[in-house]
Design a protein around this motif. Sequence first.
Motif, PDB file in Angstrom:
ATOM      1  N   MET A   1      83.961  35.789  30.059  1.00 34.61           N
ATOM      2  CA  MET A   1      83.791  34.363  30.274  1.00 34.61           C
ATOM      3  C   MET A   1      82.336  33.987  30.079  1.00 34.61           C
ATOM      4  N   THR A   2      82.145  32.904  29.392  1.00 33.28           N
ATOM      5  CA  THR A   2      80.800  32.392  29.200  1.00 33.28           C
ATOM      6  C   THR A   2      80.840  30.873  29.236  1.00 33.28           C
ATOM      7  N   HIS A   3      79.684  30.292  29.385  1.00 32.50           N
ATOM      8  CA  HIS A   3      79.598  28.838  29.417  1.00 32.50           C
ATOM      9  C   HIS A   3      79.983  28.249  28.064  1.00 32.50           C
ATOM     10  N   ARG A   4      80.540  27.064  28.119  1.00 30.21           N
ATOM     11  CA  ARG A   4      80.811  26.266  26.928  1.00 30.21           C
ATOM     12  C   ARG A   4      80.331  24.855  27.234  1.00 30.21           C
ATOM     13  N   ILE A   5      79.573  24.307  26.321  1.00 30.30           N
ATOM     14  CA  ILE A   5      79.108  22.927  26.429  1.00 30.30           C
ATOM     15  C   ILE A   5      80.063  22.084  25.586  1.00 30.30           C
ATOM     16  N   ILE A   6      80.663  21.091  26.219  1.00 31.43           N
ATOM     17  CA  ILE A   6      81.629  20.236  25.540  1.00 31.43           C
ATOM     18  C   ILE A   6      81.055  18.825  25.475  1.00 31.43           C
ATOM     19  N   LEU A   7      80.925  18.315  24.260  1.00 32.44           N
ATOM     20  CA  LEU A   7      80.418  16.970  24.032  1.00 32.44           C
ATOM     21  C   LEU A   7      81.567  16.110  23.536  1.00 32.44           C
ATOM     22  N   PHE A   8      81.788  14.974  24.175  1.00 31.25           N
ATOM     23  CA  PHE A   8      82.814  14.050  23.740  1.00 31.25           C
ATOM     24  C   PHE A   8      82.170  12.926  22.940  1.00 31.25           C
ATOM     25  N   ARG A   9      82.807  12.551  21.840  1.00 30.18           N
ATOM     26  CA  ARG A   9      82.292  11.458  21.018  1.00 30.18           C
ATOM     27  C   ARG A   9      82.767  10.129  21.586  1.00 30.18           C
ATOM     28  N   GLY A  10      81.816   9.235  21.847  1.00 27.67           N
ATOM     29  CA  GLY A  10      82.140   7.884  22.262  1.00 27.67           C
ATOM     30  C   GLY A  10      82.626   7.742  23.695  1.00 27.67           C
ATOM     31  N   MET A  11      82.477   8.766  24.495  1.00 31.51           N
ATOM     32  CA  MET A  11      82.931   8.695  25.883  1.00 31.51           C
ATOM     33  C   MET A  11      82.017   7.765  26.677  1.00 31.51           C
ATOM     34  N   ASN A  12      82.633   6.895  27.446  1.00 26.26           N
ATOM     35  CA  ASN A  12      81.934   5.949  28.317  1.00 26.26           C
ATOM     36  C   ASN A  12      81.004   5.018  27.557  1.00 26.26           C
ATOM     37  N   THR A  13      81.339   4.787  26.284  1.00 23.40           N
ATOM     38  CA  THR A  13      80.672   3.761  25.494  1.00 23.40           C
ATOM     39  C   THR A  13      81.773   2.944  24.839  1.00 23.40           C
ATOM     40  N   GLY A  14      81.511   1.725  24.568  1.00 26.71           N
ATOM     41  CA  GLY A  14      82.488   0.895  23.868  1.00 26.71           C
ATOM     42  C   GLY A  14      83.815   0.769  24.603  1.00 26.71           C
TER      43      GLY A  14
END
Length: 181
Positions: A1-14
Motif C-alpha cells: 500500500m502506498t499513497h495516491r494523490i487523486i485530483l478531480f477536474r472541476g470539483m467545487n467550481t462551476g
Amino acid sequence: MTHRIILFRGMNTGGVRAPVAEQRAMAEEMGLKNPRTLAASGNLVVESGKATAALEADIEAAMERRFGLKIAAMVRTPEQWAKVIAANPFPAEATAQPSKVVAMVMKDGVKDGALDSCRALAEGGERVEAIDDVLWFWFPNGQGESAIFKKATPRMLGMGTGRNWNTVLKLAALAGVETTS
C-alpha cells in the motif's frame, strides 16, 4: 500500500459539488485506506495498492454512482508527484508568488499543439511550459485575469486539472512526498 494523490477536474467550481466528508466516506467504502481531503478543492489522498489507471477508473465510477457526477480523476503516486515538483520550470516565481504558478496535470498527456496555442494567447508576461504530462503556467497578474485561462479549453489542451504551487506542496505533505521546496 502506498499513497495516491487523486485530483478531480472541476470539483467545487462551476457548481460541481461533492462534500469532502462524503468523498472520504466513498473512498473508505471502496476499501481505500486513510482518506484525506485538502480543503474543498477537489483533492483526495488515500492509501491503496491499486494501479493508477485502475484506481482512476474506479474513482470516476464511484463518483458517478454516489454523486451523479461525471468527473475526470487524475491519480498520481508519491514518486510521480515528486517528479512534478522537481520539474517546476518557474522556481523563482513559485517562491515569490506561489499562487500564480499553476501545474495543470493532464489525464492523457498534453494534447499536440496545446503549448503553441497557449503561448499564442499569453499576454502581460504570462508563460507556459510543457513537461511530461503537466502544463505549467506563470500568471503574473493572476489566473483570473489570464487570457490563457479564459480561452483555453479541454478541446485545445486535453483533459487536465490545475493546482497552484501552494496546493501542489500541500498535497505533497499530505502524501508524505519528500521535497526540497
